[in-house]
Design a protein around this motif. Sequence first.
Motif, PDB file in Angstrom:
ATOM      1  N   TYR A  26       0.845  -1.199   0.000  1.00 39.67           N
ATOM      2  CA  TYR A  26       0.000   0.000   0.000  1.00 39.67           C
ATOM      3  C   TYR A  26       0.877   1.244   0.000  1.00 39.67           C
ATOM      4  O   TYR A  26       1.930   1.266   0.638  1.00 39.67           O
ATOM      5  CB  TYR A  26      -0.872   0.036   1.255  1.00 39.67           C
ATOM      6  CG  TYR A  26      -1.737  -1.193   1.436  1.00 39.67           C
ATOM      7  CD1 TYR A  26      -2.996  -1.264   0.863  1.00 39.67           C
ATOM      8  CD2 TYR A  26      -1.272  -2.279   2.172  1.00 39.67           C
ATOM      9  CE1 TYR A  26      -3.789  -2.389   1.027  1.00 39.67           C
ATOM     10  CE2 TYR A  26      -2.063  -3.418   2.345  1.00 39.67           C
ATOM     11  CZ  TYR A  26      -3.321  -3.467   1.774  1.00 39.67           C
ATOM     12  OH  TYR A  26      -4.098  -4.574   1.933  1.00 39.67           O
ATOM     13  N   GLY A  29      -2.495   7.595  -0.661  1.00 44.58           N
ATOM     14  CA  GLY A  29      -3.549   7.783  -1.656  1.00 44.58           C
ATOM     15  C   GLY A  29      -3.758   9.251  -1.971  1.00 44.58           C
ATOM     16  O   GLY A  29      -2.950  10.102  -1.581  1.00 44.58           O
ATOM     17  N   ARG A  34      -6.917   7.880   2.379  1.00 48.02           N
ATOM     18  CA  ARG A  34      -6.882   6.827   1.355  1.00 48.02           C
ATOM     19  C   ARG A  34      -5.511   6.181   1.216  1.00 48.02           C
ATOM     20  O   ARG A  34      -4.486   6.857   1.293  1.00 48.02           O
ATOM     21  CB  ARG A  34      -7.260   7.408   0.002  1.00 48.02           C
ATOM     22  CG  ARG A  34      -8.722   7.731  -0.080  1.00 48.02           C
ATOM     23  CD  ARG A  34      -9.094   7.875  -1.530  1.00 48.02           C
ATOM     24  NE  ARG A  34     -10.507   8.141  -1.645  1.00 48.02           N
ATOM     25  CZ  ARG A  34     -11.187   8.028  -2.779  1.00 48.02           C
ATOM     26  NH1 ARG A  34     -10.558   7.678  -3.886  1.00 48.02           N
ATOM     27  NH2 ARG A  34     -12.469   8.278  -2.814  1.00 48.02           N
ATOM     28  N   ARG A  35      -5.527   4.895   0.964  1.00 46.18           N
ATOM     29  CA  ARG A  35      -4.322   4.153   0.607  1.00 46.18           C
ATOM     30  C   ARG A  35      -4.583   3.514  -0.740  1.00 46.18           C
ATOM     31  O   ARG A  35      -5.729   3.174  -1.066  1.00 46.18           O
ATOM     32  CB  ARG A  35      -4.021   3.068   1.647  1.00 46.18           C
ATOM     33  CG  ARG A  35      -3.813   3.595   3.041  1.00 46.18           C
ATOM     34  CD  ARG A  35      -2.534   4.422   3.150  1.00 46.18           C
ATOM     35  NE  ARG A  35      -2.432   5.092   4.444  1.00 46.18           N
ATOM     36  CZ  ARG A  35      -2.749   6.372   4.649  1.00 46.18           C
ATOM     37  NH1 ARG A  35      -3.222   7.110   3.646  1.00 46.18           N
ATOM     38  NH2 ARG A  35      -2.627   6.911   5.831  1.00 46.18           N
ATOM     39  N   ARG A  36      -3.524   3.344  -1.533  1.00 44.59           N
ATOM     40  CA  ARG A  36      -3.722   2.738  -2.844  1.00 44.59           C
ATOM     41  C   ARG A  36      -2.715   1.605  -3.052  1.00 44.59           C
ATOM     42  O   ARG A  36      -1.637   1.629  -2.476  1.00 44.59           O
ATOM     43  CB  ARG A  36      -3.596   3.787  -3.941  1.00 44.59           C
ATOM     44  CG  ARG A  36      -2.237   4.459  -4.003  1.00 44.59           C
ATOM     45  CD  ARG A  36      -2.091   5.323  -5.254  1.00 44.59           C
ATOM     46  NE  ARG A  36      -2.997   6.448  -5.313  1.00 44.59           N
ATOM     47  CZ  ARG A  36      -2.686   7.641  -5.801  1.00 44.59           C
ATOM     48  NH1 ARG A  36      -1.457   7.881  -6.262  1.00 44.59           N
ATOM     49  NH2 ARG A  36      -3.567   8.601  -5.862  1.00 44.59           N
ATOM     50  N   THR A  57      -7.871  -2.729   1.389  1.00 40.29           N
ATOM     51  CA  THR A  57      -8.076  -3.504   0.156  1.00 40.29           C
ATOM     52  C   THR A  57      -7.314  -4.826   0.196  1.00 40.29           C
ATOM     53  O   THR A  57      -6.147  -4.863   0.565  1.00 40.29           O
ATOM     54  CB  THR A  57      -7.598  -2.668  -1.055  1.00 40.29           C
ATOM     55  OG1 THR A  57      -8.255  -1.421  -0.998  1.00 40.29           O
ATOM     56  CG2 THR A  57      -7.921  -3.362  -2.366  1.00 40.29           C
TER      57      THR A  57
ATOM     58  N   ARG B 230      -2.408  -0.607 -11.270  1.00 43.26           N
ATOM     59  CA  ARG B 230      -3.378  -1.047 -10.263  1.00 43.26           C
ATOM     60  C   ARG B 230      -4.818  -1.033 -10.772  1.00 43.26           C
ATOM     61  O   ARG B 230      -5.722  -1.445 -10.044  1.00 43.26           O
ATOM     62  CB  ARG B 230      -3.249  -0.207  -9.003  1.00 43.26           C
ATOM     63  CG  ARG B 230      -3.614   1.253  -9.157  1.00 43.26           C
ATOM     64  CD  ARG B 230      -3.357   1.976  -7.825  1.00 43.26           C
ATOM     65  NE  ARG B 230      -3.836   3.338  -7.816  1.00 43.26           N
ATOM     66  CZ  ARG B 230      -3.184   4.370  -8.324  1.00 43.26           C
ATOM     67  NH1 ARG B 230      -2.035   4.203  -8.916  1.00 43.26           N
ATOM     68  NH2 ARG B 230      -3.688   5.597  -8.235  1.00 43.26           N
ATOM     69  N   SER B 316     -12.250   9.656  -9.842  1.00 44.54           N
ATOM     70  CA  SER B 316     -11.285   9.503  -8.757  1.00 44.54           C
ATOM     71  C   SER B 316     -11.988   9.230  -7.430  1.00 44.54           C
ATOM     72  O   SER B 316     -11.532   8.430  -6.622  1.00 44.54           O
ATOM     73  CB  SER B 316     -10.446  10.770  -8.598  1.00 44.54           C
ATOM     74  OG  SER B 316      -9.911  11.172  -9.822  1.00 44.54           O
ATOM     75  N   VAL B 321      -9.562   1.549  -6.495  1.00 49.86           N
ATOM     76  CA  VAL B 321      -8.125   1.499  -6.222  1.00 49.86           C
ATOM     77  C   VAL B 321      -7.480   2.885  -6.288  1.00 49.86           C
ATOM     78  O   VAL B 321      -6.274   3.015  -6.517  1.00 49.86           O
ATOM     79  CB  VAL B 321      -7.408   0.497  -7.176  1.00 49.86           C
ATOM     80  CG1 VAL B 321      -7.811  -0.930  -6.829  1.00 49.86           C
ATOM     81  CG2 VAL B 321      -7.704   0.777  -8.638  1.00 49.86           C
ATOM     82  N   ASP B 322      -8.304   3.903  -6.057  1.00 53.62           N
ATOM     83  CA  ASP B 322      -7.808   5.272  -5.929  1.00 53.62           C
ATOM     84  C   ASP B 322      -7.025   5.752  -7.156  1.00 53.62           C
ATOM     85  O   ASP B 322      -5.935   6.291  -7.033  1.00 53.62           O
ATOM     86  CB  ASP B 322      -6.947   5.393  -4.647  1.00 53.62           C
ATOM     87  CG  ASP B 322      -6.697   6.841  -4.242  1.00 53.62           C
ATOM     88  OD1 ASP B 322      -7.626   7.652  -4.347  1.00 53.62           O
ATOM     89  OD2 ASP B 322      -5.562   7.158  -3.842  1.00 53.62           O
TER      90      ASP B 322
END
Lengths: 276, 337
Positions: A26, A29, A34-36, A57, B230, B316, B321-322
């Motif tokens: 991760y 974000g 948020r994290r992506r 996620t 991603r 967005s 998945v951002d």
Amino acid sequence: MSIEEQYRTRAKELLSGGAVKMVIGYGKGSNASRRRPIFISSADDVERLVLDDACITNLSGYLVSEGLLSDEKRVAVFLRPEGIRAINILAAESQLDADQIVIFGFDVAGNEVKALKGIHVEEFSDVITSIKESAPEAAEEELFEKIEKMSPQERFSFWQEEFSKCIKCYACRQACPMCYCRRCIVDSNQPQWVNTSSHTLGNFEWNIVRAFHLSGRCVECGNCDRACPVNIPLRLINHRMAEEVLGAFDHFAGTSKTQEPVLASFKKDDSETFIL
Amino acid sequence: MTKILFSDKLDNCVERWKSAGLTVIGPVQRANISTYAAVEHASEFDFGLVLPDRSIKDLFFPQSEPMLRYTIKKESIDTDECLPPSGPRIIFGARPCDASGMAIDDPLFGWDYKDEYWFQRRNESVIVTIACTKADDFCMCTSLNMAPDSTKGSDILLRPLAGNKGWLVEELTNRGREAFKTIADILQESSDLPAPLAVVEKKFDLDACVAWLQNPENFESRFWKEISMRCIGCASCTYLCPTCHCFDIQDEGDTYTGIRRKNWDSCSFALFTMHTSGHNPRSTQSARWRQRIMHKFNYFPGKFSVNSCSGCGRCSRQCPVDMGITETLQEISTLSL
């Protein structure tokens, strides 16, 4: 040292020594909450890895991306217990070789992150057993209780209203580690098995087909539910099916990499005559 | 002195418009999702939303639209064309990004074949837009050379007064003026000043991005693969987008009778460009994401002189998945320096 730092150090060692070709984890974000998902292939980039309670996620689905594991090199991945269970299922269903997967296990209690000990999937069996014994969160949810108490007609109306919101963006399918089919049945058009239209009937067909296909396979990571842009409470239908399979077959999905798929296997001495 | 519509009078307006035969539509929160939907009373509106989860596109270009019913007989084929349900309507409380999104798509739906489903609904709708006094992290209208009070695509622009008391009325088109004639006596003269507009920070240099996209050398850039690694290939971004307009035509039924439908389709799907042979010219997710960005900021403006993005930020905001247009264009801005 925080878990985040420990795992960054471990990622650096694995990447610089060539033990893994990639770490899937991760990163920050687009805003503070948020994290992506990020993919680190160089030891110099491990500082980008983030590990905190916002890392939700389930990343296991990326492992079955076309071609990723075909060079037989190892890949490391950050996983919560549900993600680890997903690795077991993917291995049991011959989608990946579990020996290629290096696990950075973690769990979140409240807002605290704790590391899970182990590297390979078989080392987490105690963690998985303890989850089987404690009731998953969805069961405690008020809405779930409410639906359970409904009459079949009321329940049908409830899901009819929810599914009527569906726009068939297939975010649930794409976010799900168990939906790895290269060509989903709804994308098959010779013949067209399932309507592509997102009218109420088409939406029922899609969501019910998916719920059945996930029975005995869903690890309740919640990826589908969070991905749904129209907020259909998909976790509830999947939880109900998981309970059903647990009750009928004592099957808890993803306990080991050799676990027999519950609805894709049979025994010659099955008491149901239609089996053979 | 400007005309003011006070909030406590809105229900009278709704009544007035309904009795004039208009369907009244606006932002509502229903079944855990916010959307534009028909209402009976003003109390059903939710003006507190930054913008609804679902875009206004749904009202002009629904996700599944019947086009024709057919019956195949021994010696003939009977067809029965389905036209869109008609009737005048007023969309009260659209956001400027949503209203402009519809104007952006007008040339697309009219350039070769005039899409009667789109234009019938466009011609029968009055769009009353409310300027934004709040924005969130994902709003990006200013980066697209628009603003929280853009008038593009709107028939009326309302500027909120402080304290949710009401709105200053700016009539923009004849269609808007006609609809507001029915409530002329409800409007009041006042010298009230509008509340400050939302501050939407500029997030990227659009001109620099467009120049980078137009450079053929960048078509095969490694950037596309890196930015979209991603991407899970769902259609959340395209289906929530007010300007994404791709559709597929499908026949549903059996050998003898059925219905032909126009259904949303998405360039995010692998199936979108799959050939009958099995060959797919956009075989990877990065090629598909590149297509979406190129379409919006290179091909579409090349044809219609307008970018196919109104800056609502839904792509967005809702991405599992951002990802999204904002991040991609921010990255391109830095590449083109």
